[in-house]
Motif scaffolding. Structure first.
Motif, PDB file in Angstrom:
ATOM      1  N   ILE A  71      35.318  33.972  39.355  1.00 54.57           N
ATOM      2  CA  ILE A  71      34.072  34.102  38.593  1.00 54.57           C
ATOM      3  C   ILE A  71      33.979  33.033  37.508  1.00 54.57           C
ATOM      4  O   ILE A  71      32.941  32.399  37.323  1.00 54.57           O
ATOM      5  N   MET A  72      35.098  32.813  36.819  1.00 51.97           N
ATOM      6  CA  MET A  72      35.068  31.895  35.672  1.00 51.97           C
ATOM      7  C   MET A  72      34.801  30.444  36.047  1.00 51.97           C
ATOM      8  O   MET A  72      34.441  29.643  35.202  1.00 51.97           O
ATOM      9  N   ARG A  73      34.984  30.107  37.318  1.00 49.43           N
ATOM     10  CA  ARG A  73      34.680  28.726  37.700  1.00 49.43           C
ATOM     11  C   ARG A  73      33.186  28.470  37.754  1.00 49.43           C
ATOM     12  O   ARG A  73      32.729  27.347  37.560  1.00 49.43           O
TER      13      ARG A  73
ATOM     14  N   ARG B 193      43.248  39.293  38.059  1.00 50.91           N
ATOM     15  CA  ARG B 193      43.088  37.981  37.415  1.00 50.91           C
ATOM     16  C   ARG B 193      42.581  36.942  38.420  1.00 50.91           C
ATOM     17  O   ARG B 193      41.835  36.027  38.048  1.00 50.91           O
TER      18      ARG B 193
ATOM     19  N   ARG C  97      25.174  41.050  39.131  1.00 50.23           N
ATOM     20  CA  ARG C  97      24.154  41.945  38.559  1.00 50.23           C
ATOM     21  C   ARG C  97      23.095  42.279  39.606  1.00 50.23           C
ATOM     22  O   ARG C  97      22.587  43.402  39.646  1.00 50.23           O
TER      23      ARG C  97
ATOM     24  N   GLN D  73      38.892  37.293  38.651  1.00 49.47           N
ATOM     25  CA  GLN D  73      38.295  36.816  37.406  1.00 49.47           C
ATOM     26  C   GLN D  73      38.216  35.299  37.398  1.00 49.47           C
ATOM     27  O   GLN D  73      37.244  34.720  36.919  1.00 49.47           O
TER      28      GLN D  73
ATOM     29  N   LYS E  80      37.659  34.682  29.848  1.00 49.12           N
ATOM     30  CA  LYS E  80      37.347  36.103  30.017  1.00 49.12           C
ATOM     31  C   LYS E  80      36.181  36.301  30.970  1.00 49.12           C
ATOM     32  O   LYS E  80      35.383  35.393  31.185  1.00 49.12           O
ATOM     33  N   VAL E  81      36.099  37.506  31.510  1.00 48.69           N
ATOM     34  CA  VAL E  81      34.953  37.933  32.300  1.00 48.69           C
ATOM     35  C   VAL E  81      34.409  39.178  31.615  1.00 48.69           C
ATOM     36  O   VAL E  81      35.187  40.076  31.260  1.00 48.69           O
ATOM     37  N   SER E  82      33.108  39.227  31.441  1.00 44.78           N
ATOM     38  CA  SER E  82      32.521  40.327  30.668  1.00 44.78           C
ATOM     39  C   SER E  82      32.877  41.691  31.260  1.00 44.78           C
ATOM     40  O   SER E  82      32.941  41.863  32.476  1.00 44.78           O
TER      41      SER E  82
ATOM     42  N   ALA F  35      33.570  32.682  29.852  1.00 38.81           N
ATOM     43  CA  ALA F  35      34.386  31.991  30.857  1.00 38.81           C
ATOM     44  C   ALA F  35      35.237  30.909  30.198  1.00 38.81           C
ATOM     45  O   ALA F  35      36.416  30.749  30.517  1.00 38.81           O
TER      46      ALA F  35
ATOM     47  N   PRO G  33      30.534  30.821  36.194  1.00 39.36           N
ATOM     48  CA  PRO G  33      30.225  32.103  35.549  1.00 39.36           C
ATOM     49  C   PRO G  33      28.773  32.530  35.681  1.00 39.36           C
ATOM     50  O   PRO G  33      28.497  33.705  35.928  1.00 39.36           O
TER      51      PRO G  33
END
Lengths: 116, 116
Positions: A82-84, A76, A94, A79, B73-75, B69, A86
């Motif tokens: 990343i969510m800050r 978490r 990628r 995650q 969630k994160v994909s 986000a 995205p």
DNA sequence: TGTCATGTGTACTACATAGTACACACTTGG
DNA sequence: CCAAGTGTGTACTATGTAGTACACATGACA
């Protein structure tokens, strides 16, 4: 190697020179039922929650991120990083999906050494 | 701005020059019940699943990663990238947590341009 | 004025997650 | 030989996730 068989092997290795790594005693220290740990180790049930996996990792001196990955999870904490941002992190990940390990390591090192 | 209020505003903006962006019609195109979309938009229930969020994003021409986000969630796709090399990506992400945006962008660009 | 589309309230449901509780059979050291 | 510790089978449960189904009230417009 699945999550379950991995921690079983690790536990049995540790039990080699320390009998306190029996399934029951580990379960007790981790704070779960022995029957549950037994089923987890044999893959008879899905891997535990992140919190429980972290306690197992600590008990077996394993990397939490590695065990979480074997359980099909991402911590978490990561995650939330990343969510800050995205979009940025999505593109970065990628982009790095098929980059060789040494490229990732190089980035880690350069960022740590503050060349940014 | 929460997930719900964000997509509500976005939908209402689109409805400005296209009445087919009513809650009911969007819900139908997305493939969910209108009552459910209503509750989602008002934050009365938790955000939908990743698959449903992706269909909403497509319908509203929004970035899936951004909506995910906002939904906390994160994909799954990004998670799988991480899970293939958990330690490396864990360290990288922690290293980059407080790096400025332009540093991330620079890495993205350099990796894309193949300087690795 | 009726009907059509709009958004919403209430009730319910199927499935997944993350375990607990207890009984059982085996074996092993004192 | 028996008591303690070992691993495991079976049954059950609480909570969360991700929605559906249907009825209702409102407003517009033809």
């Amino acid at each position: 190697m699945t999550f379950g068989s991995h921690i079983r092997e690790r536990r049995e290795a540790l039990r080699g020179d320390d009998p306190s790594f029996s399934l029951r005693q580990v379960a007790q220290r981790v704070g779960i039922e022995p029957a549950y740990l037994s089923k987890v180790e044999r893959g008879q049930v899905a891997p535990p929650s992140e919190a429980t996996i972290r306690r197992i990792a600590a008990e077996l001196s394993e990397e939490p991120d590695l065990l979480l990955a074997m359980a099909g999870k991402v911590s978490r904490e990561l995650q939330e990083i990343i969510m800050r941002r995205p979009q940025l992190f999505a593109e970065l990940l990628r982009q790095l999906r098929s980059a060789p390990d040494h490229a990732l390591l190089r980035i880690v090192r350069e960022v740590r050494d503050g060349n940014w």
